[in-house]
Design an enzyme around this catalytic site. Structure first.
Site, PDB file in Angstrom:
ATOM      1  N   PRO A  15     -23.993   1.594  27.671  1.00 43.43           N
ATOM      2  CG  PRO A  15     -24.252  -0.615  27.050  1.00 43.43           C
ATOM      3  CD  PRO A  15     -23.575   0.657  26.626  1.00 43.43           C
ATOM      4  CG  ASN A  16     -26.928  -1.024  31.961  1.00 40.65           C
ATOM      5  OD1 ASN A  16     -28.105  -0.714  32.089  1.00 40.65           O
ATOM      6  ND2 ASN A  16     -26.537  -2.099  31.309  1.00 40.65           N
ATOM      7  NE  ARG A  23     -29.920  -0.118  40.409  1.00 42.77           N
ATOM      8  CZ  ARG A  23     -30.354  -0.473  39.198  1.00 42.77           C
ATOM      9  NH1 ARG A  23     -30.150  -1.690  38.748  1.00 42.77           N
ATOM     10  NH2 ARG A  23     -30.958   0.391  38.429  1.00 42.77           N
ATOM     11  CE1 TYR A  28     -18.622  -1.275  36.646  1.00 42.08           C
ATOM     12  CE2 TYR A  28     -20.701  -1.889  37.677  1.00 42.08           C
ATOM     13  CZ  TYR A  28     -19.726  -2.116  36.732  1.00 42.08           C
ATOM     14  OH  TYR A  28     -19.829  -3.173  35.869  1.00 42.08           O
ATOM     15  CG  ASN A  80     -16.865   2.654  30.201  1.00 44.24           C
ATOM     16  OD1 ASN A  80     -17.120   1.546  29.704  1.00 44.24           O
ATOM     17  ND2 ASN A  80     -16.826   2.853  31.506  1.00 44.24           N
ATOM     18  CB  ALA A  83     -22.228  -4.834  28.448  1.00 48.97           C
ATOM     19  CG  ASP A  93     -16.466  -3.181  11.843  1.00 49.88           C
ATOM     20  OD1 ASP A  93     -15.369  -3.626  12.242  1.00 49.88           O
ATOM     21  OD2 ASP A  93     -17.332  -3.902  11.308  1.00 49.88           O
ATOM     22  CD  GLU A 104     -12.329  -0.527  25.583  1.00 43.94           C
ATOM     23  OE1 GLU A 104     -12.845  -0.251  24.488  1.00 43.94           O
ATOM     24  OE2 GLU A 104     -12.304  -1.671  26.069  1.00 43.94           O
ATOM     25  CG  HIS A 106     -13.484  -1.070  30.565  1.00 44.82           C
ATOM     26  ND1 HIS A 106     -14.797  -1.162  30.166  1.00 44.82           N
ATOM     27  CD2 HIS A 106     -12.726  -1.402  29.497  1.00 44.82           C
ATOM     28  CE1 HIS A 106     -14.832  -1.530  28.900  1.00 44.82           C
ATOM     29  NE2 HIS A 106     -13.588  -1.685  28.466  1.00 44.82           N
ATOM     30  NE  ARG A 113     -16.605  -6.729  37.117  1.00 44.00           N
ATOM     31  CZ  ARG A 113     -17.624  -5.957  36.707  1.00 44.00           C
ATOM     32  NH1 ARG A 113     -17.378  -4.855  36.007  1.00 44.00           N
ATOM     33  NH2 ARG A 113     -18.863  -6.289  36.996  1.00 44.00           N
TER      34      ARG A 113
HETATM   35  O1  CA2 Z   1     -15.901  -1.174  34.323  1.00 46.76           O
HETATM   36  C1  CA2 Z   1     -16.510  -0.590  33.411  1.00 46.76           C
HETATM   37  O2  CA2 Z   1     -16.424   0.615  33.217  1.00 46.76           O
HETATM   38  C2  CA2 Z   1     -17.481  -1.374  32.522  1.00 46.76           C
HETATM   39  O3  CA2 Z   1     -17.399  -0.845  31.216  1.00 46.76           O
HETATM   40  C3  CA2 Z   1     -18.865  -1.147  33.090  1.00 46.76           C
HETATM   41  C4  CA2 Z   1     -19.951  -1.963  32.364  1.00 46.76           C
HETATM   42  C5  CA2 Z   1     -19.545  -3.428  32.268  1.00 46.76           C
HETATM   43  O4  CA2 Z   1     -20.497  -4.126  31.491  1.00 46.76           O
HETATM   44  C6  CA2 Z   1     -18.165  -3.597  31.652  1.00 46.76           C
HETATM   45  O5  CA2 Z   1     -17.840  -4.971  31.644  1.00 46.76           O
HETATM   46  C7  CA2 Z   1     -17.128  -2.844  32.464  1.00 46.76           C
HETATM   47  C8  CA2 Z   1     -21.264  -1.883  33.102  1.00 46.76           C
HETATM   48  C9  CA2 Z   1     -21.719  -0.520  33.473  1.00 46.76           C
HETATM   49  C10 CA2 Z   1     -22.872  -0.678  34.400  1.00 46.76           C
HETATM   50  O6  CA2 Z   1     -22.759   0.305  35.366  1.00 46.76           O
HETATM   51  C11 CA2 Z   1     -23.577   0.190  36.441  1.00 46.76           C
HETATM   52  C12 CA2 Z   1     -23.353   1.108  37.442  1.00 46.76           C
HETATM   53  C13 CA2 Z   1     -24.129   1.060  38.572  1.00 46.76           C
HETATM   54  C14 CA2 Z   1     -25.130   0.105  38.695  1.00 46.76           C
HETATM   55  C15 CA2 Z   1     -25.346  -0.801  37.692  1.00 46.76           C
HETATM   56  C16 CA2 Z   1     -24.561  -0.750  36.552  1.00 46.76           C
END
Ligand code: CA2
Length: 159
Positions: A15-16, A23, A28, A80, A83, A93, A104, A106, A113
């Site tokens: 997700p996301n 952003r 990121y 990846n 969240a 599972d 995995e 990230h 964090r």
């Molecule tokens: O660091 C990572 O790759 C995460 O998996 C990214 C997830 C976060 O919930 C994990 O804790 C760590 C979030 C991805 C959201 O990505 C965005 C990128 C740009 C703008 C908003 C969100």
């Protein structure tokens, strides 16, 4: 096996991650999901592997991708789960169920964090985890996965 994919790996983003590059560049970076997927395809090709990349914002769709990986004979997974890493027993599972070597990834250093990002259910089902290297983590993860499954770097003459 109807659709055997014995040199295919799945790169699954949760997700996301479709928002990458739009952003939060301080967390990121500036690369987009398309950049990540290109990097994965190119890195996999160096080991004679085909990377198929998927992104979903839906937990069940990611579970289905993991099941599909088994039915297709996929040889490795880069995950990846975003969240969902921190919440999803279902993804944990599914990975345990398919027994496909998984790394995995990230992008950010989840351990530096918020505390709710420190635990990962999916990492428990992976043979390795990598975080904090930005999108280069995907390249490192594929390189490590290739070593784990015995996929050797291809030379120019092999291509
Ligand atoms: O660091 C990572 O790759 C995460 O998996 C990214 C997830 C976060 O919930 C994990 O804790 C760590 C979030 C991805 C959201 O990505 C965005 C990128 C740009 C703008 C908003 C969100």
């Amino acid at each position: 096996m109807a659709d055997a994919a014995h040199n295919t790996i799945y790169v699954l983003n949760g997700p996301n991650l479709n928002l990458l590059g739009t952003r939060e560049p301080e967390t990121y970076g500036h690369a987009t999901l398309a950049d990540v997927e290109r990097l994965c395809v190119e890195t996999a090709a160096r080991f004679g592997l085909t990377a198929e990349c998927r992104q979903s914002n839906h937990e069940g769709v990611l579970v289905d991708c993991i099941h599909e990986a088994r039915s297709r004979g996929v040889v490795g997974i880069i995950l990846n789960a975003g969240a969902y890493s921190h919440t999803s027993i279902a993804l944990h599972d599914a990975l345990i169920g398919v027994k496909i070597p998984t790394v995995e990834v990230h992008i950010s250093n989840i351990h530096a964090r918020e505390s709710f990002r420190h635990h990962s259910f999916t990492a428990k089902a992976a043979f390795a985890s990598i975080c904090g290297f930005g999108i280069d983590g995907y390249r490192l993860a594929i390189t490590g996965l290739a070593a784990k499954i015995g996929a050797k770097a291809v030379t120019q003459t092999d291509i």
